[in-house]
Design a protein around this motif. Structure first.
Motif, PDB file in Angstrom:
ATOM      1  N   THR A 105      -8.091  -0.665   1.789  1.00  0.00           N
ATOM      2  CA  THR A 105      -8.638  -0.456   3.125  1.00  0.00           C
ATOM      3  C   THR A 105     -10.095  -1.331   3.097  1.00  0.00           C
ATOM      4  OG1 THR A 105      -9.799   1.462   4.430  1.00  0.00           O
ATOM      5  CG2 THR A 105     -10.924   0.774   2.562  1.00  0.00           C
ATOM      6  N   VAL A 106     -10.671  -1.268   4.201  1.00  0.00           N
ATOM      7  CA  VAL A 106     -11.717  -2.281   4.608  1.00  0.00           C
ATOM      8  C   VAL A 106     -13.434  -1.919   4.383  1.00  0.00           C
ATOM      9  CG1 VAL A 106     -10.232  -2.741   6.770  1.00  0.00           C
ATOM     10  CG2 VAL A 106     -11.685  -0.915   6.826  1.00  0.00           C
ATOM     11  N   PRO A 107     -14.024  -2.715   3.858  1.00  0.00           N
ATOM     12  CA  PRO A 107     -14.891  -2.741   4.225  1.00  0.00           C
ATOM     13  C   PRO A 107     -15.631  -2.405   5.745  1.00  0.00           C
ATOM     14  CG  PRO A 107     -14.924  -4.814   3.816  1.00  0.00           C
ATOM     15  CD  PRO A 107     -13.460  -4.047   4.240  1.00  0.00           C
ATOM     16  N   PHE A 108     -15.521  -2.827   7.298  1.00  0.00           N
ATOM     17  CA  PHE A 108     -16.732  -2.858   7.980  1.00  0.00           C
ATOM     18  C   PHE A 108     -15.862  -1.571   8.137  1.00  0.00           C
ATOM     19  CE2 PHE A 108     -17.458  -3.057  12.489  1.00  0.00           C
ATOM     20  CZ  PHE A 108     -18.352  -3.723  11.987  1.00  0.00           C
ATOM     21  N   THR A 109     -16.456  -0.345   7.302  1.00  0.00           N
ATOM     22  CA  THR A 109     -16.242   0.841   8.241  1.00  0.00           C
ATOM     23  C   THR A 109     -17.902   2.122   8.239  1.00  0.00           C
ATOM     24  OG1 THR A 109     -14.729   2.691   7.995  1.00  0.00           O
ATOM     25  CG2 THR A 109     -15.189   1.400   6.092  1.00  0.00           C
ATOM     26  N   PHE A 110     -17.582   3.154   7.829  1.00  0.00           N
ATOM     27  CA  PHE A 110     -19.132   4.217   7.540  1.00  0.00           C
ATOM     28  C   PHE A 110     -18.298   3.871   6.058  1.00  0.00           C
ATOM     29  CE2 PHE A 110     -20.461   8.523   7.428  1.00  0.00           C
ATOM     30  CZ  PHE A 110     -21.472   8.244   6.944  1.00  0.00           C
ATOM     31  N   VAL A 111     -18.937   4.680   5.265  1.00  0.00           N
ATOM     32  CA  VAL A 111     -19.100   4.849   4.039  1.00  0.00           C
ATOM     33  C   VAL A 111     -18.045   5.808   3.235  1.00  0.00           C
ATOM     34  CG1 VAL A 111     -22.073   6.116   3.544  1.00  0.00           C
ATOM     35  CG2 VAL A 111     -20.501   4.777   2.131  1.00  0.00           C
ATOM     36  N   ALA A 112     -18.132   6.565   4.341  1.00  0.00           N
ATOM     37  CA  ALA A 112     -17.037   8.458   3.611  1.00  0.00           C
ATOM     38  C   ALA A 112     -15.757   7.666   3.631  1.00  0.00           C
ATOM     39  CB  ALA A 112     -16.984   8.499   5.157  1.00  0.00           C
ATOM     40  N   THR A 113     -15.478   6.831   4.870  1.00  0.00           N
ATOM     41  CA  THR A 113     -13.966   6.109   4.003  1.00  0.00           C
ATOM     42  C   THR A 113     -13.924   5.818   2.782  1.00  0.00           C
ATOM     43  OG1 THR A 113     -14.050   4.844   6.744  1.00  0.00           O
ATOM     44  CG2 THR A 113     -12.573   4.336   4.434  1.00  0.00           C
ATOM     45  N   VAL A 114     -15.151   4.944   1.663  1.00  0.00           N
ATOM     46  CA  VAL A 114     -15.061   4.588   1.045  1.00  0.00           C
ATOM     47  C   VAL A 114     -15.636   5.916  -0.366  1.00  0.00           C
ATOM     48  CG1 VAL A 114     -15.455   2.763  -0.877  1.00  0.00           C
ATOM     49  CG2 VAL A 114     -15.244   2.438   1.557  1.00  0.00           C
ATOM     50  N   ALA A 115     -16.198   6.994   0.309  1.00  0.00           N
ATOM     51  CA  ALA A 115     -16.415   7.757  -0.624  1.00  0.00           C
ATOM     52  C   ALA A 115     -15.385   8.157  -1.559  1.00  0.00           C
ATOM     53  CB  ALA A 115     -17.886   7.704   0.191  1.00  0.00           C
ATOM     54  N   ALA A 116     -14.186   8.799  -0.075  1.00  0.00           N
ATOM     55  CA  ALA A 116     -13.207   9.474  -0.092  1.00  0.00           C
ATOM     56  C   ALA A 116     -12.443   8.971  -1.092  1.00  0.00           C
ATOM     57  CB  ALA A 116     -12.729   9.806   0.784  1.00  0.00           C
ATOM     58  N   ILE A 117     -12.495   7.912  -1.592  1.00  0.00           N
ATOM     59  CA  ILE A 117     -11.115   7.167  -2.512  1.00  0.00           C
ATOM     60  C   ILE A 117     -12.046   7.592  -3.494  1.00  0.00           C
ATOM     61  CG2 ILE A 117     -10.742   5.020  -3.394  1.00  0.00           C
ATOM     62  CD1 ILE A 117     -10.671   4.137  -0.024  1.00  0.00           C
ATOM     63  N   TYR A 118     -13.644   7.256  -3.859  1.00  0.00           N
ATOM     64  CA  TYR A 118     -14.148   7.244  -5.534  1.00  0.00           C
ATOM     65  C   TYR A 118     -13.925   8.922  -5.378  1.00  0.00           C
ATOM     66  CZ  TYR A 118     -16.930   3.115  -5.828  1.00  0.00           C
ATOM     67  OH  TYR A 118     -16.797   1.841  -6.893  1.00  0.00           O
ATOM     68  N   TYR A 119     -14.252  10.073  -4.591  1.00  0.00           N
ATOM     69  CA  TYR A 119     -14.251  11.563  -5.225  1.00  0.00           C
ATOM     70  C   TYR A 119     -12.893  11.583  -6.246  1.00  0.00           C
ATOM     71  CZ  TYR A 119     -18.262  11.647  -1.923  1.00  0.00           C
ATOM     72  OH  TYR A 119     -19.103  11.994  -1.129  1.00  0.00           O
ATOM     73  N   THR A 120     -12.058  10.819  -5.592  1.00  0.00           N
ATOM     74  CA  THR A 120     -10.955  11.499  -6.543  1.00  0.00           C
ATOM     75  C   THR A 120     -10.656  10.432  -7.366  1.00  0.00           C
ATOM     76  OG1 THR A 120      -9.546   9.317  -5.652  1.00  0.00           O
ATOM     77  CG2 THR A 120      -9.534  11.502  -4.190  1.00  0.00           C
ATOM     78  N   GLY A 121     -11.824   9.732  -8.115  1.00  0.00           N
ATOM     79  CA  GLY A 121     -11.185   8.796  -9.518  1.00  0.00           C
ATOM     80  C   GLY A 121     -10.721   7.471  -9.293  1.00  0.00           C
ATOM     81  N   ALA A 122      -9.871   7.677  -8.052  1.00  0.00           N
ATOM     82  CA  ALA A 122      -9.654   5.925  -7.957  1.00  0.00           C
ATOM     83  C   ALA A 122     -10.246   4.629  -6.977  1.00  0.00           C
ATOM     84  CB  ALA A 122      -8.432   5.765  -6.616  1.00  0.00           C
ATOM     85  N   LYS A 123     -10.050   3.258  -6.955  1.00  0.00           N
ATOM     86  CA  LYS A 123     -10.740   2.357  -6.925  1.00  0.00           C
ATOM     87  C   LYS A 123     -10.811   2.211  -5.396  1.00  0.00           C
ATOM     88  CE  LYS A 123     -11.164  -1.943  -8.860  1.00  0.00           C
ATOM     89  NZ  LYS A 123     -11.264  -3.751  -9.336  1.00  0.00           N
ATOM     90  N   PRO A 124     -11.558   1.745  -4.637  1.00  0.00           N
ATOM     91  CA  PRO A 124     -11.276   1.259  -3.385  1.00  0.00           C
ATOM     92  C   PRO A 124     -10.677  -0.178  -3.332  1.00  0.00           C
ATOM     93  CG  PRO A 124     -13.438   2.580  -3.584  1.00  0.00           C
ATOM     94  CD  PRO A 124     -12.760   2.614  -4.899  1.00  0.00           C
ATOM     95  N   VAL A 125      -9.718  -0.886  -2.749  1.00  0.00           N
ATOM     96  CA  VAL A 125      -9.467  -2.536  -2.583  1.00  0.00           C
ATOM     97  C   VAL A 125      -9.275  -2.754  -1.432  1.00  0.00           C
ATOM     98  CG1 VAL A 125      -8.058  -4.379  -3.515  1.00  0.00           C
ATOM     99  CG2 VAL A 125      -8.474  -2.224  -4.621  1.00  0.00           C
ATOM    100  N   PHE A 126     -10.434  -3.679  -0.995  1.00  0.00           N
ATOM    101  CA  PHE A 126     -10.427  -3.598   0.476  1.00  0.00           C
ATOM    102  C   PHE A 126     -10.256  -5.150   1.208  1.00  0.00           C
ATOM    103  CE2 PHE A 126     -16.079  -2.012  -0.553  1.00  0.00           C
ATOM    104  CZ  PHE A 126     -15.015  -1.851  -0.388  1.00  0.00           C
ATOM    105  N   VAL A 127      -9.589  -4.882   1.829  1.00  0.00           N
ATOM    106  CA  VAL A 127      -9.283  -6.637   2.792  1.00  0.00           C
ATOM    107  C   VAL A 127     -10.066  -6.572   3.989  1.00  0.00           C
ATOM    108  CG1 VAL A 127      -6.709  -6.187   1.690  1.00  0.00           C
ATOM    109  CG2 VAL A 127      -7.105  -5.537   4.126  1.00  0.00           C
ATOM    110  N   ASP A 128     -10.431  -7.944   4.760  1.00  0.00           N
ATOM    111  CA  ASP A 128     -11.413  -7.970   6.090  1.00  0.00           C
ATOM    112  C   ASP A 128     -10.684  -7.440   6.735  1.00  0.00           C
ATOM    113  OD1 ASP A 128     -13.561  -8.821   6.310  1.00  0.00           O
ATOM    114  OD2 ASP A 128     -13.042 -11.268   6.308  1.00  0.00           O
ATOM    115  N   ILE A 129     -11.200  -7.258   8.167  1.00  0.00           N
ATOM    116  CA  ILE A 129     -10.928  -6.951   9.448  1.00  0.00           C
ATOM    117  C   ILE A 129     -10.523  -8.237   9.984  1.00  0.00           C
ATOM    118  CG2 ILE A 129     -12.393  -4.854   9.175  1.00  0.00           C
ATOM    119  CD1 ILE A 129     -14.173  -6.932  10.987  1.00  0.00           C
ATOM    120  N   ASP A 130      -9.675  -8.363  10.997  1.00  0.00           N
ATOM    121  CA  ASP A 130      -8.964  -8.713  12.233  1.00  0.00           C
ATOM    122  C   ASP A 130     -10.332  -8.524  12.926  1.00  0.00           C
ATOM    123  OD1 ASP A 130      -8.632  -9.680  14.526  1.00  0.00           O
ATOM    124  OD2 ASP A 130      -6.487  -9.393  14.498  1.00  0.00           O
ATOM    125  N   PRO A 131     -11.211  -9.805  13.582  1.00  0.00           N
ATOM    126  CA  PRO A 131     -12.013 -10.461  14.608  1.00  0.00           C
ATOM    127  C   PRO A 131     -12.319  -9.586  16.221  1.00  0.00           C
ATOM    128  CG  PRO A 131     -11.309 -11.693  14.161  1.00  0.00           C
ATOM    129  CD  PRO A 131     -10.779 -11.433  12.766  1.00  0.00           C
TER     130      PRO A 131
END
Length: 370
Positions: free
Chosen positions: A80-106
């Protein structure tokens, strides 16, 4: 004062309809799930061009349960992306999985599709694009990559109700789409709410169980589930508001046209609607390197603004364990430093837009000291 969002103005226009819908819930006492929620699930799924809708208590829960239904768990990775509301990433954590970030298109603030493939490992199980600010991510390349590597695609459409990609509504393009009905959203509840839409009957069955303690029928618990049910009042209110959503969306798009016109030639970077997109302008974000000063001046002139979002998730203390550092995602970091959200709601008038843009032009032209 020009507010950033004006929920009172929206309520005034639909007051009688909303009050009648709420009274209906009070009369039937269907306070949790019930017929109004079921009807809203069907109507919103149809609006999204999807076969199934599962109402839940928040957009975060929608993401969480969609990931679980897809089989995401410990030792898996989700891109997913790091430029988002934190819930996007938190939901991944809740499953026990690891978020892996890629950058955005500016240009779009959405995931840079050219960076996805390099982030895939043998642990990658899903791609979670975010349709940020109401602009759809570029979905065709994402779907091609997902097919190549046998990955699930879950759309974070929390800010994109009614947005379209090449004529198709977001949420129905990937395997599942997740929406938030937080009050300030384009389609907002009078409280909290969320929904997963999908064409997959098995995902639907799993999410319906997971939202209600894992039970397929009362006291028959098939899965280890959660209390993520959507309330009856929210379903009733959202049914009323859904009937107005297209008109509100066109009003938002008109406001965006006003802003684009009034800021044209000013040198202020404004949002770009991509050729493949129907942008629904949950947020109208400009960019400036003097954001804090601009925000202070606009506030002093009675113009409320917002910042979405001031710190990319990879630089938040809560997610330092991922090991990312400043410089890893320069486009996300620059956007976080520069974006400034202008007032945006369907009832915003052209005169109000003129006042906002006149103040911005005066700052830009150094007629107001920042």
């Amino acid at each position: 004062m020009i507010p950033f969002v004006d929920l009172k103005a929206q309520y005034t226009g639909i007051k009688d309809e909303v009050n009648k819908a709420i009274q209906g819930i009070l009369d039937t006492c269907q306070f949790t799930l019930g017929s109004e929620v079921a009807a809203f699930e069907n109507e919103f799924a149809d609006y999204c061009q999807a076969q199934h809708g599962i109402g839940v208590n928040t957009g975060t829960s929608a993401l969480h349960l969609a990931l679980l239904a897809a089989g995401i768990g410990p030792n898996d990775e989700v891109i997913t992306v790091p430029f988002t509301f934190v819930a996007t990433v938190a939901a991944i954590y809740y499953t026990g999985a690891k978020p892996v970030f890629v950058d955005i298109d500016p240009r779009t603030f959405t995931i840079d599709v050219k960076s996805i493939e390099a982030a895939i490992t043998d642990k990658t199980k899903a791609i979670l694009p975010v349709h940020l600010y109401g602009q759809p991510a570029d979905m065709d390349p994402i779907l091609e990559i997902a097919k190549k590597y046998n990955l699930i695609v879950i759309e974070d459409a929390a800010q994109a109700h009614g947005a379209e990609y090449k004529g198709k509504r977001v949420g129905s393009i990937g395997d599942m789409g997740c929406f938030s009905f937080y009050p300030g959203k384009n389609l907002g509840a009078y409280g909290e709410g969320g929904m997963v839409v999908t064409d997959n009957a098995e995902y639907t069955r799993t999410i319906r169980m997971l939202r209600d303690w894992g039970a397929e029928q009362k006291y028959h618990h098939v899965l280890k589930g959660y209390n993520f049910r959507l309330e009856g009042i929210q379903g009733a209110v959202l049914r009323v508001k859904l009937r107005h959503l297209e008109a509100w969306t066109e009003a938002r798009r008109t406001v965006a046209v006003y802003y684009n016109e009034l800021l044209s030639g000013s040198g202020v970077p404004t949002p770009k609607e991509m050729s493949y997109a129907r942008h629904v302008y949950h947020i109208y974000a400009i960019r400036t390197k003097q954001r804090s000063q601009w925000q202070q001046v606009l506030q002093a002139k009675g113009i409320q603004t917002g910042i979405h979002y001031p710190i990319p998730v990879h630089l938040l203390p809560a997610y330092a364990d991922l090991g990312y550092i400043r410089g890893d995602f320069p486009h996300s970091e620059q956007a976080a430093d520069e974006v400034l959200s202008l007032p945006m709601f369907p009832e915003l008038t052209r005169a109000q837009c003129e006042d906002v843009c006149e103040a911005i032009r005066m700052i830009e032209e150094n007629e107001i000291t920042v």
